[in-house]
Design an enzyme around this catalytic site. Structure first.
Site, PDB file in Angstrom:
ATOM      1  N   HIS A 129      -2.510   6.509   4.579  1.00 16.29           N
ATOM      2  CA  HIS A 129      -1.071   6.657   4.796  1.00 16.29           C
ATOM      3  C   HIS A 129      -0.609   7.990   4.190  1.00 16.29           C
ATOM      4  O   HIS A 129      -1.046   8.369   3.097  1.00 16.29           O
ATOM      5  CB  HIS A 129      -0.294   5.546   4.081  1.00 16.29           C
ATOM      6  CG  HIS A 129      -0.464   4.178   4.678  1.00 16.29           C
ATOM      7  ND1 HIS A 129      -1.123   3.939   5.860  1.00 16.29           N
ATOM      8  CD2 HIS A 129      -0.016   2.962   4.246  1.00 16.29           C
ATOM      9  CE1 HIS A 129      -1.085   2.628   6.134  1.00 16.29           C
ATOM     10  NE2 HIS A 129      -0.433   2.022   5.168  1.00 16.29           N
ATOM     11  N   CYS A 176       0.802  -1.224   0.000  1.00 17.03           N
ATOM     12  CA  CYS A 176       0.000   0.000   0.000  1.00 17.03           C
ATOM     13  C   CYS A 176       0.842   1.284   0.000  1.00 17.03           C
ATOM     14  O   CYS A 176       0.533   2.245  -0.707  1.00 17.03           O
ATOM     15  CB  CYS A 176      -0.972  -0.014   1.170  1.00 17.03           C
ATOM     16  SG  CYS A 176      -0.215  -0.493   2.723  1.00 17.03           S
TER      17      CYS A 176
END
Ligand SMILES: NC(=O)c1ccc[n+]([C@@H]2O[C@H](COP(=O)([O-])OP(=O)(O)OC[C@H]3O[C@@H](n4cnc5c(N)ncnc54)[C@H](OP(=O)(O)O)[C@@H]3O)[C@@H](O)[C@H]2O)c1
Length: 340
Positions: free
Chosen positions: A242, A129
């Site tokens: 994130h 990711c």
């Protein structure tokens, strides 16, 4: 239009839940949807397009009825069922790290290297990711010349460690504010009002597994073994999305700020958030739930005449996992790489 029989393995998890939402939101052409989880969840229903679907456990025959199997139940489960997927003629799109660096397994961000799907042999890997969120902002800049070096630091949400880690942050925050002792169980250290280097094993070179994935996967996705890259990955007390600080050094002259903004804005899947006057740049709470990766705080690096700095936030459960997996499935259909 053809319709496809789709399975989600790990449908109750942090990524699996988003896979259901993304398939719905993108109106994916589904003839039948089968949902799988552990035997703890078997028999319970999940809702898709307003209808309940009962959770099943996997058996060898599960894949015979599927065209596409979206795996998000961890590496061991993906490894365990790979043979059955291939035997059934189904295609596995895998969110785990099990096969990412295996030769012959495409590692794909469709906006960047959809062409790699052509060589799939029933297994396609969704990249890590943090790697996806970073490369979405880096890929459009390659038009300005070869990128020599990347230095990246991440600020990673707890949902990257799954649904249980999200619940742990909530419980710990509550305990902390009520002066109760904090007892970590999912993550290795207290995460409420704290941060720590990513909770994966550290290798002989001193890098944790997340940092190492960003380094290795970047080379594979960009087809560039020479690109220099170093990473520091940190877990922060954010529920979702994130963020990353990225320094990018070009081999030759760097683009202007306006050229960078325009290239990022024109790239599908990236949204520029770069308001210097308002000091408003990408933030995880604004990236949460968005398909786009937010990119901004764009500067020329004052310490290096060939480098630039930027900051990104991307919902790692979406573009970093579920959305990328569904886009891979869409690209397989578009490129006529499924058996229909
Ligand atoms: N979280 C992220 O941001 C992220 C991003 C990219 C990639 N990934 C990867 O995606 C995978 C899933 O991560 P996650 O965060 O969604 O984890 P998670 O929230 O812990 O979910 C795990 C899922 O796997 C299911 N499962 C466990 N054992 C199973 C079995 N024997 N058979 C079938 N299903 C089983 C669980 O079902 P029960 O509910 O029944 O236990 C649950 O649905 C991991 O490989 C992870 O590395 C995660």
């Amino acid at each position: 239009m053809n319709k496809y029989s789709v399975g989600i393995i790990g449908a109750t998890g942090a990524v699996g839940t988003e896979l259901l939402r993304v398939l719905e939101a993108r109106d994916f052409p589904i003839s039948a949807l089968h949902l799988f989880a552990s035997d703890r969840s078997a028999g319970k229903p999940l809702v898709f397009r307003g209808n309940p679907i009962t959770l099943e456990t996997l058996v060898q025959e599960s894949f015979v009825q599927l065209d596409i199997a979206l795996f998000s139940a961890g590496s061991e489960i993906s490894k365990q069922w790979r043979g059955a997927v291939k035997l059934a003629g189904c295609v596995m799109i895998d969110n785990s790290s099990a096969f990412r660096m295996e030769q012959g397994v495409p590692l794909v961000i469709p906006e960047i290297n959809a062409g790699d799907l052509k060589s799939h042999n029933h297994v396609i890997a969704v990249p890590n990711c943090s790697t996806i969120v970073m490369l979405m902002a880096i890929a459009p800049l390659r038009a300005f010349g070869k990128i020599k070096r990347i230095v990246v630091s991440t600020y990673q949400a707890v949902s990257g460690a799954g649904a249980k880690a999200m619940r742990e942050l909530e419980t710990q925050a509550h305990d902390y504010l009520h002066s109760r002792p904090i007892q970590p169980s999912v993550l290795p250290h207290p995460i409420a009002f704290n941060l720590f280097c990513h909770n994966t094993a550290v290798n002989e070179a001193g890098y944790n597994a997340e940092e190492w994935k960003m380094i290795q996967e970047t080379k594979k996705i960009l087809h560039d073994d020479d690109i220099q890259i170093t990473a520091t990955c940190v877990r922060v007390p954010v529920f979702r999305a994130h963020s990353e600080s990225i320094n990018i050094e070009f081999e030759n002259a760097r683009p202007s700020i306006e050229e960078i903004r325009s290239a990022l804005a024109a790239f599908p899947g990236v949204k520029v958030v770069d308001d210097r006057a308002g000091n408003h740049f990408p933030m995880p709470n604004e990236a949460t739930g968005q398909f786009d990766v937010l990119a901004g705080h764009i500067r020329h690096d004052v310490s290096n005449p060939r480098a630039i700095d930027l900051f990104v936030s991307g919902d790692q459960l979406l573009k970093g996992a579920a959305l990328d997996a569904v886009q891979i499935a869409e690209s397989l259909i578009e490129q006529k790489l499924l058996r229909h």
